[in-house]
Design a protein around this motif. Structure first.
Motif, short mmCIF file in Angstrom:
data_model
loop_
_atom_site.label_atom_id
_atom_site.label_comp_id
_atom_site.label_asym_id
_atom_site.label_seq_id
_atom_site.Cartn_x
_atom_site.Cartn_y
_atom_site.Cartn_z
N GLY A 182 0.83 -1.20 0.00
CA GLY A 182 0.00 0.00 0.00
C GLY A 182 0.86 1.24 0.00
O GLY A 182 1.71 1.41 0.86
N GLY A 196 -0.35 4.41 0.14
CA GLY A 196 -1.09 5.56 0.65
C GLY A 196 -0.19 6.31 1.63
O GLY A 196 0.99 5.97 1.77
N PRO A 197 -0.73 7.34 2.30
CA PRO A 197 0.10 8.10 3.24
C PRO A 197 0.77 7.21 4.30
O PRO A 197 1.94 7.41 4.62
N VAL A 206 -0.05 -4.32 -8.17
CA VAL A 206 -0.68 -5.59 -7.84
C VAL A 206 -1.84 -5.87 -8.80
O VAL A 206 -2.62 -4.98 -9.14
N LEU A 222 -5.14 -8.02 -8.96
CA LEU A 222 -6.00 -8.74 -8.01
C LEU A 222 -6.34 -10.16 -8.49
O LEU A 222 -6.88 -10.96 -7.72
N VAL A 247 -0.68 -3.20 9.85
CA VAL A 247 -1.03 -1.81 10.17
C VAL A 247 -2.41 -1.50 9.59
O VAL A 247 -3.24 -0.85 10.23
N GLY A 248 -2.66 -1.96 8.37
CA GLY A 248 -3.92 -1.65 7.67
C GLY A 248 -5.12 -2.26 8.38
O GLY A 248 -5.01 -3.32 9.00
N CYS A 249 -6.25 -1.55 8.29
CA CYS A 249 -7.48 -2.03 8.90
C CYS A 249 -8.47 -2.32 7.77
O CYS A 249 -8.80 -1.43 7.00
N ARG A 290 -1.80 2.72 16.53
CA ARG A 290 -1.39 4.12 16.70
C ARG A 290 0.08 4.20 17.14
O ARG A 290 0.93 3.64 16.47
P1 NAD Z 1 -5.19 4.76 1.88
O1 NAD Z 1 -6.52 4.16 1.60
O2 NAD Z 1 -4.91 6.16 1.46
O3 NAD Z 1 -4.05 3.86 1.23
C1 NAD Z 1 -4.19 2.50 1.04
C2 NAD Z 1 -3.51 2.16 -0.27
O4 NAD Z 1 -3.57 0.74 -0.44
C3 NAD Z 1 -4.19 2.79 -1.49
O5 NAD Z 1 -3.22 3.50 -2.25
C4 NAD Z 1 -4.76 1.59 -2.24
O6 NAD Z 1 -4.71 1.78 -3.65
C5 NAD Z 1 -3.85 0.48 -1.79
N1 NAD Z 1 -4.43 -0.86 -1.86
C6 NAD Z 1 -5.69 -1.25 -1.60
N2 NAD Z 1 -5.82 -2.58 -1.78
C7 NAD Z 1 -4.61 -3.04 -2.16
C8 NAD Z 1 -4.09 -4.32 -2.51
N3 NAD Z 1 -4.86 -5.40 -2.46
N4 NAD Z 1 -2.79 -4.40 -2.84
C9 NAD Z 1 -2.00 -3.31 -2.88
N5 NAD Z 1 -2.43 -2.08 -2.56
C10 NAD Z 1 -3.72 -1.94 -2.23
O7 NAD Z 1 -4.97 4.59 3.45
P2 NAD Z 1 -3.82 5.15 4.41
O8 NAD Z 1 -4.26 6.43 5.02
O9 NAD Z 1 -2.51 5.07 3.75
O10 NAD Z 1 -3.92 4.05 5.58
C11 NAD Z 1 -3.57 2.72 5.30
C12 NAD Z 1 -4.23 1.76 6.28
O11 NAD Z 1 -3.70 1.98 7.59
C13 NAD Z 1 -5.74 1.93 6.41
O12 NAD Z 1 -6.35 0.66 6.44
C14 NAD Z 1 -5.91 2.62 7.75
O13 NAD Z 1 -7.15 2.32 8.35
C15 NAD Z 1 -4.76 2.03 8.52
N6 NAD Z 1 -4.32 2.78 9.70
C16 NAD Z 1 -3.93 2.06 10.78
C17 NAD Z 1 -3.48 2.70 11.91
C18 NAD Z 1 -3.02 1.90 13.09
O14 NAD Z 1 -2.84 2.46 14.17
N7 NAD Z 1 -2.80 0.61 12.94
C19 NAD Z 1 -3.43 4.10 11.94
C20 NAD Z 1 -3.80 4.82 10.81
C21 NAD Z 1 -4.24 4.15 9.68
#
Ligand code: NAD
Ligand code: ZN
Length: 355
Positions: A178, A180-181, A222, A224, A274-276, A300
């Motif tokens: 991923g 993303g940010p 990726v 799917l 990390v991802g939810c 967090r």
């Molecule tokens: P985001 O949605 O901006 O980024 C996620 C990225 O993953 C996107 O660019 C998307 O295109 C990509 N993606 C989706 N499915 C994919 C796959 N199967 N293979 C490859 N890439 C894929 O989200 P974000 O702000 O970067 O946050 C990422 C994750 O972290 C979120 O799930 C968020 O809830 C989680 N998060 C967790 C915590 C924690 O404390 N654990 C804190 C903040 C955010």
């Protein structure tokens, strides 16, 4: 009242709408400071509260001010506060823990059951001009750091927290799922800790282009349709013989990405989740057991602000402001939120700024 301008705030309603409304200038409790918020980033969780009214069991029952990625300047200090003065520039740590319970005392204050987290029901957030916040959860930022950078400390802290849970070592190959940010921040933090090489995946070309612009050469778009075994093989081929990932920072929450990571990891490797995503995910548990692949979660952050501020200010992450793709004025907050939805693939971090 010290604020010179109206205290406008960005609210979310449970009927999936957001709106702006003025709120009173905050009162400053003895242990708090009033901060003029100068920069706030919009997080995916806020889009979630807006569009679905909830995250897991956490529901928007009452109208709520959003926001938890902020930096600003102190206007007023509470009567008990000795370490800040008006004019100090600060980054806001949004998770206010009790510092009395077992978790807090042991140092794991991110797990405090009584935490009040800005912009998460029932606690109002930081997307207003003036906010009162406990001084213990404010951190000075240097004169050389912009407020926009100060607001990046929060997402970078999520990454720093995850990296602290996995402790990547010098030259350790790492996979980040991923871009993303949070994924990009995780890649920056893992690289700063010494991980190399770092491979990043995403579904989206624009996001992978961002990863490349940060100097991450190994990117994987990726498909799917891949099986988890095929996913694992693509990553291993990309990173090369002897460089199969030892840690995977999974920052998408997607089932296929989680299962695929387990196949990409070297035997004995660690999946750092990390991802939810969905509340329940299927894991190839036998493939993990026979290869001693561990799974570690990360929630967090704790004790990350001072470190991240230092690394950010000393440019250890390079130019982290590249994460900021769009900026809007506080009065244009609705437009800022719309941009997160309409330009989702082209935006990384959208920020709201105030003079
Ligand atoms: P985001 O949605 O901006 O980024 C996620 C990225 O993953 C996107 O660019 C998307 O295109 C990509 N993606 C989706 N499915 C994919 C796959 N199967 N293979 C490859 N890439 C894929 O989200 P974000 O702000 O970067 O946050 C990422 C994750 O972290 C979120 O799930 C968020 O809830 C989680 N998060 C967790 C915590 C924690 O404390 N654990 C804190 C903040 C955010
Ligand atoms: Zn506590």
């Amino acid at each position: 009242q010290r604020g010179e301008k109206p205290n406008v705030a960005l609210w979310v309603r449970k009927d999936n709408s957001i709106y702006m409304r003025e709120i009173p200038y905050p009162t400053c409790a003895p242990d708090a400071c009033v901060v003029h918020i100068k920069a706030t980033g919009i997080c995916g969780s806020e889009i979630h509260f807006w569009k679905t009214g909830r995250i897991g069991d956490c529901k928007v029952d009452h109208d709520l001010v959003l926001g938890h990625e902020s930096a600003g300047i102190i206007l007023e200090v509470g009567s008990n506060v000795t370490n800040f003065k008006a004019g100090d520039r600060v980054s806001v740590e949004p998770g206010v823990a009790c510092f009395e319970c077992k978790q807090c005392i042991s140092g794991r204050y991110n797990l405090c059951p009584k935490v009040a987290f800005s912009g998460t029901p029932p606690t109002h957030g930081t997307m207003s001009r003036y906010v009162a916040h406990p001084a213990r959860f404010l951190h000075k930022i240097p004169e050389t750091m912009t407020y926009a950078e100060g607001a990046l400390v929060e997402p970078l802290s999520v990454a720093a927290g995850a990296v602290a849970r996995a402790s990547p070592k010098l030259g350790q190959p790492v996979l980040v799922c991923g871009a993303g940010p949070i994924g990009l921040a995780a890649a920056l933090c893992a690289r700063a800790a010494g991980a190399h090489p770092v491979c990043i995946t995403d579904l989206d070309e624009h996001r992978l282009a961002q990863a490349k612009s940060f100097g991450f050469e190994h990117t994987v778009k990726v498909d799917l349709k891949w099986t988890r075994e095929e996913f694992g093989q693509v990553i291993r081929d990309k990173m090369g013989e002897g460089c199969h990932p030892e840690i995977a920072f999974e920052c998408t929450g997607a089932q296929s990405s989680i299962a695929g990571s387990i196949y990409a990891l070297i035997d004995g490797g660690t999946l750092l989740q990390v991802g939810c995503g969905k509340p329940e995910i299927e894991l190839p548990i036998m493939a993990m057991s026979f290869r001693e692949v561990s799974i570690v979660t990360s929630f967090r952050y704790k004790q990350t602000w001072p470190v991240v501020i230092r690394l950010l200010n000393d440019k250890v992450f390079g130019d982290a402001t590249q994460l900021i793709t769009h900026s809007f004025k506080l009065e244009e907050s609705l437009e800022a939120f719309q941009t997160c939805v309409t330009a989702s693939e082209r935006s990384i971090k959208v920020q709201i700024l105030d003079d």
